[in-house]
Design a protein around this motif. Structure first.
Motif, short mmCIF file in Angstrom:
data_model
loop_
_atom_site.label_atom_id
_atom_site.label_comp_id
_atom_site.label_asym_id
_atom_site.label_seq_id
_atom_site.Cartn_x
_atom_site.Cartn_y
_atom_site.Cartn_z
N GLY A 25 11.83 2.88 -0.07
CA GLY A 25 11.96 1.73 0.82
C GLY A 25 10.76 1.51 1.71
N GLY A 26 9.88 2.49 1.75
CA GLY A 26 8.70 2.39 2.59
C GLY A 26 7.56 1.63 1.93
N SER A 27 6.43 1.62 2.61
CA SER A 27 5.26 0.88 2.14
C SER A 27 4.01 1.75 2.17
N LEU A 28 3.09 1.43 1.30
CA LEU A 28 1.75 2.02 1.30
C LEU A 28 0.76 0.93 0.94
N ARG A 29 -0.46 1.11 1.41
CA ARG A 29 -1.54 0.19 1.05
C ARG A 29 -2.67 1.01 0.45
N ASN A 49 -14.21 -10.33 -2.12
CA ASN A 49 -15.46 -10.47 -2.86
C ASN A 49 -16.68 -10.19 -2.00
N ALA A 50 -16.56 -10.38 -0.70
CA ALA A 50 -17.72 -10.19 0.17
C ALA A 50 -18.25 -8.76 0.10
N ASN A 51 -17.34 -7.80 -0.02
CA ASN A 51 -17.80 -6.41 -0.07
C ASN A 51 -17.28 -5.67 -1.30
N ASN A 52 -16.82 -6.46 -2.29
CA ASN A 52 -16.37 -5.88 -3.58
C ASN A 52 -15.36 -4.76 -3.40
N THR A 53 -14.33 -5.04 -2.61
CA THR A 53 -13.24 -4.08 -2.49
C THR A 53 -11.94 -4.73 -2.93
N LEU A 54 -11.02 -3.90 -3.33
CA LEU A 54 -9.71 -4.43 -3.65
C LEU A 54 -8.63 -3.55 -3.05
N ALA A 55 -7.46 -4.13 -2.91
CA ALA A 55 -6.36 -3.44 -2.28
C ALA A 55 -5.07 -3.72 -3.04
N LEU A 56 -4.12 -2.85 -2.82
CA LEU A 56 -2.78 -3.04 -3.39
C LEU A 56 -1.76 -2.73 -2.30
N GLN A 57 -1.07 -3.75 -1.85
CA GLN A 57 -0.01 -3.57 -0.87
C GLN A 57 1.28 -3.31 -1.62
#
Length: 119
Positions: free
Chosen positions: A15-19, A73-81
């Motif tokens: 039920g929790g979250s991670l990013r 795109n500015a710093n070429n990073t990606l994330a997954l919430q």
């Protein structure tokens, strides 16, 4: 040299979250897609989420409505919430970049970050 480094994994209750975050370097091309995959023990990697060059996103059926991919795109990073996590989300998570080639794609991978969801 292209390098991808994931971070943000850990132990969380159901039920929790991670990013998750993926820092990249050496990307001097325009990727065809950015993505997150995961691997369960004894199984092949499976798609979690992917964002194509045109901005469209694709999600695995088991994570739709719970996970969100974003690309900066500015710093070429990606994330997954990842929200509403379930024990079956426990896996090793990898970020991925697809480099276009004349006859397909070349896949770059990070080393992975472990996500463990307790019941």
């Amino acid at each position: 040299q292209v390098q991808l480094v994931e971070s943000g994994g850990g132990l969380v209750q159901a039920g929790g979250s991670l990013r998750l975050s993926c820092a990249t370097s050496g990307i001097n091309f325009s990727p065809n897609a950015w993505g997150w995959y995961r691997k369960f023990p004894g199984k092949l990697r499976e798609l979690v989420a992917e964002m194509a060059r045109d901005g469209t996103s694709t999600y695995g059926d088991s994570v739709k409505g719970r996970f969100t991919i974003s690309v900066h795109n500015a710093n070429n990073t990606l994330a997954l919430q990842m929200n509403s996590l379930k024990p079956e989300d426990t896996a090793l998570y990898y970020c991925n970049v697809k480099k276009p080639l004349y006859n397909g794609n070349y896949y770059y991978w990070g080393q992975g970050t472990q996500v463990t969801v307790s019941s």
